[in-house]
Motif scaffolding. Structure first.
Motif, PDB file in Angstrom:
ATOM      1  N   ALA A 128     -21.766  -8.005   1.357  1.00 46.70           N
ATOM      2  CA  ALA A 128     -22.948  -7.526   1.218  1.00 46.70           C
ATOM      3  C   ALA A 128     -23.139  -6.116   1.144  1.00 46.70           C
ATOM      4  CB  ALA A 128     -23.740  -7.995   2.411  1.00 46.70           C
ATOM      5  N   LYS A 129     -22.223  -5.168   2.083  1.00 44.17           N
ATOM      6  CA  LYS A 129     -22.436  -3.568   2.158  1.00 44.17           C
ATOM      7  C   LYS A 129     -21.683  -3.238   0.583  1.00 44.17           C
ATOM      8  CE  LYS A 129     -17.936  -3.367   4.523  1.00 44.17           C
ATOM      9  NZ  LYS A 129     -17.254  -2.820   5.877  1.00 44.17           N
ATOM     10  N   GLU A 130     -20.917  -3.794   0.170  1.00 41.76           N
ATOM     11  CA  GLU A 130     -20.330  -3.447  -1.300  1.00 41.76           C
ATOM     12  C   GLU A 130     -21.421  -3.634  -2.364  1.00 41.76           C
ATOM     13  OE1 GLU A 130     -16.412  -4.663  -2.263  1.00 41.76           O
ATOM     14  OE2 GLU A 130     -16.020  -4.624  -0.070  1.00 41.76           O
ATOM     15  N   ASN A 131     -21.945  -4.695  -2.004  1.00 45.69           N
ATOM     16  CA  ASN A 131     -23.005  -4.993  -3.176  1.00 45.69           C
ATOM     17  C   ASN A 131     -24.207  -4.175  -3.047  1.00 45.69           C
ATOM     18  OD1 ASN A 131     -24.807  -6.367  -4.886  1.00 45.69           O
ATOM     19  ND2 ASN A 131     -24.274  -8.319  -4.317  1.00 45.69           N
ATOM     20  N   LEU A 132     -24.671  -3.766  -1.836  1.00 47.27           N
ATOM     21  CA  LEU A 132     -25.631  -2.985  -1.660  1.00 47.27           C
ATOM     22  C   LEU A 132     -25.510  -1.311  -2.086  1.00 47.27           C
ATOM     23  CD1 LEU A 132     -28.743  -2.595  -0.729  1.00 47.27           C
ATOM     24  CD2 LEU A 132     -27.596  -2.031   1.726  1.00 47.27           C
ATOM     25  N   LEU A 133     -24.244  -1.022  -1.835  1.00 43.97           N
ATOM     26  CA  LEU A 133     -24.084   0.323  -2.595  1.00 43.97           C
ATOM     27  C   LEU A 133     -23.639   0.351  -3.797  1.00 43.97           C
ATOM     28  CD1 LEU A 133     -23.036   3.116  -1.625  1.00 43.97           C
ATOM     29  CD2 LEU A 133     -20.427   2.177  -1.375  1.00 43.97           C
TER      30      LEU A 133
ATOM     31  N   ALA B 150     -17.581   1.518   7.139  1.00 49.61           N
ATOM     32  CA  ALA B 150     -16.863   1.805   6.127  1.00 49.61           C
ATOM     33  C   ALA B 150     -17.149   1.161   4.755  1.00 49.61           C
ATOM     34  CB  ALA B 150     -15.204   1.456   6.712  1.00 49.61           C
ATOM     35  N   ASN B 151     -16.981   1.901   3.770  1.00 51.52           N
ATOM     36  CA  ASN B 151     -17.588   1.304   2.622  1.00 51.52           C
ATOM     37  C   ASN B 151     -16.949   1.906   1.159  1.00 51.52           C
ATOM     38  OD1 ASN B 151     -19.019  -0.429   1.095  1.00 51.52           O
ATOM     39  ND2 ASN B 151     -21.127   0.031   1.634  1.00 51.52           N
TER      40      ASN B 151
ATOM     41  N   ASP C  78     -10.702  -4.245   3.234  1.00 54.74           N
ATOM     42  CA  ASP C  78     -10.711  -5.569   3.997  1.00 54.74           C
ATOM     43  C   ASP C  78     -10.145  -5.266   5.334  1.00 54.74           C
ATOM     44  OD1 ASP C  78     -11.191  -7.222   2.023  1.00 54.74           O
ATOM     45  OD2 ASP C  78      -9.184  -7.501   1.444  1.00 54.74           O
ATOM     46  N   ALA C  79      -9.392  -3.944   5.839  1.00 56.65           N
ATOM     47  CA  ALA C  79      -9.004  -3.767   7.099  1.00 56.65           C
ATOM     48  C   ALA C  79     -10.243  -3.329   8.021  1.00 56.65           C
ATOM     49  CB  ALA C  79      -8.135  -2.601   6.874  1.00 56.65           C
ATOM     50  N   ASN C  80     -11.243  -3.079   7.220  1.00 52.09           N
ATOM     51  CA  ASN C  80     -12.645  -2.742   8.086  1.00 52.09           C
ATOM     52  C   ASN C  80     -13.793  -3.606   7.767  1.00 52.09           C
ATOM     53  OD1 ASN C  80     -11.651  -0.168   9.573  1.00 52.09           O
ATOM     54  ND2 ASN C  80     -10.856   0.181   7.219  1.00 52.09           N
ATOM     55  N   ILE C  81     -13.567  -4.803   7.337  1.00 57.00           N
ATOM     56  CA  ILE C  81     -14.326  -5.602   6.724  1.00 57.00           C
ATOM     57  C   ILE C  81     -15.597  -5.852   7.457  1.00 57.00           C
ATOM     58  CG2 ILE C  81     -13.566  -7.690   7.624  1.00 57.00           C
ATOM     59  CD1 ILE C  81     -14.845  -6.975   4.017  1.00 57.00           C
ATOM     60  N   ARG C  82     -15.552  -5.711   8.955  1.00 53.96           N
ATOM     61  CA  ARG C  82     -16.687  -5.827   9.904  1.00 53.96           C
ATOM     62  C   ARG C  82     -17.237  -4.483  10.205  1.00 53.96           C
ATOM     63  NH1 ARG C  82     -13.408 -10.330  10.889  1.00 53.96           N
ATOM     64  NH2 ARG C  82     -14.497 -12.281  10.544  1.00 53.96           N
TER      65      ARG C  82
ATOM     66  N   ASN D 285     -19.332   7.910   9.467  1.00 50.99           N
ATOM     67  CA  ASN D 285     -19.319   6.859   8.339  1.00 50.99           C
ATOM     68  C   ASN D 285     -18.437   7.391   7.376  1.00 50.99           C
ATOM     69  OD1 ASN D 285     -21.455   5.493   9.010  1.00 50.99           O
ATOM     70  ND2 ASN D 285     -23.156   6.779   8.630  1.00 50.99           N
ATOM     71  N   VAL D 286     -17.639   6.452   6.673  1.00 54.34           N
ATOM     72  CA  VAL D 286     -16.517   6.685   5.458  1.00 54.34           C
ATOM     73  C   VAL D 286     -16.795   5.888   4.171  1.00 54.34           C
ATOM     74  CG1 VAL D 286     -14.373   6.524   5.217  1.00 54.34           C
ATOM     75  CG2 VAL D 286     -14.881   6.997   7.498  1.00 54.34           C
ATOM     76  N   PHE D 287     -17.056   6.653   3.242  1.00 54.47           N
ATOM     77  CA  PHE D 287     -17.208   6.336   2.008  1.00 54.47           C
ATOM     78  C   PHE D 287     -15.792   6.234   1.190  1.00 54.47           C
ATOM     79  CE2 PHE D 287     -21.388   6.629   3.837  1.00 54.47           C
ATOM     80  CZ  PHE D 287     -21.980   5.699   3.359  1.00 54.47           C
ATOM     81  N   ILE D 288     -15.485   5.580   0.590  1.00 55.48           N
ATOM     82  CA  ILE D 288     -14.076   5.686  -0.217  1.00 55.48           C
ATOM     83  C   ILE D 288     -14.454   5.255  -1.494  1.00 55.48           C
ATOM     84  CG2 ILE D 288     -11.667   5.039  -0.414  1.00 55.48           C
ATOM     85  CD1 ILE D 288     -12.274   3.466   2.508  1.00 55.48           C
TER      86      ILE D 288
END
Length: 235
Positions: free
Chosen positions: A147-152, A198-199, A190-194, A116-119
């Motif tokens: 969704a994943k950005e919103n949740l974080l 990555a978040n 965006d390079a890892n949108i799916r 898992n990567v968090f930037i």
């Protein structure tokens, strides 16, 4: 496997590259103003790096010459960039985009290992803009439709508000800037949108808070505590 935490600071310094001719250099006053860098952002990153054991990447020169937080195309079309002479200066400046490649490579290495990567992209903003006092103390910037950005973002703000208790910090979403602009973090995401592994988020600090060592320590230590809780949970 522990999550990989990556901190980036695209506006860390106000330095002028050595190869820039004197006639093309900005004054010290302009370079040291908010036009040239995000004051205090680098210091926040150092504090976070130590506590979170994070990877830390920072851009070494002033954004007035080339802005690592903007696309290459936007930079080379900038009137300030175009005004540089001779053209060799432009070519040397573009080489600084290797900064982006290094960060991207580190992310890809971790994702290949199913880590898992968090930037977190760290920035600061001036307390008064166009004569008006900004109400935001700490901004969390993201794209609500992802969704994943919103949740974080929602999780982080909720935990921070609870942790600060009686401390009067105004924590706002997408202030004083929006989270959907042309920027390095969004390019990375965006390079890892799916890829759910990555978040990331933008974190914007009001410079009036960073002036106070006590407030800075409080907000950074609380951030670290909440990062550890949230990052280790499942999204």
């Amino acid at each position: 496997m522990k999550p990989r935490i990556i901190l980036t600071c695209e506006h860390a310094n106000y330095l002028t590259p050595e190869f820039i001719n004197p006639e093309n250099q900005f004054s010290k006053k302009i370079l040291e103003s908010h036009l040239g860098w995000d004051k205090g952002a680098f210091d926040v990153c150092i504090d976070l790096k130590k506590s979170l054991k994070a990877d830390f990447y920072f851009f070494p020169i002033s954004r007035l010459y080339i802005d690592a937080n903007r696309s290459k195309m936007k930079n080379i079309q900038s009137p300030l960039f175009q005004a540089l002479q001779p053209s060799e200066q432009k070519n040397l400046l573009i080489q600084y985009y290797k900064y982006r490649a290094k960060v991207t490579e580190r992310i890809n290495q971790s994702l290949t290992k199913k880590q898992n990567v968090f930037i977190f992209s760290i920035h600061s903003f001036v307390p008064i803009f166009k004569g008006k006092k900004r109400k935001t103390d700490f901004g969390i910037l993201f794209r609500p439709k992802i969704a994943k950005e919103n949740l974080l973002a929602q999780s982080l703000r909720k935990e921070l508000i609870t942790s600060f208790g009686n401390q009067s910090f105004n924590i706002h979403f997408n202030r004083p800037y929006r989270g959907h602009t042309d920027c390095f973090l969004n390019d990375l995401l965006d390079a890892n949108i799916r890829n759910k592994k990555a978040n990331g988020l933008f974190l914007e600090f009001n410079q009036k808070i960073l002036k106070s060592k006590k407030k800075r320590k409080l907000i950074v230590s609380t951030l670290c505590q909440q990062f550890k809780l949230i990052i280790n949970s499942s999204f």
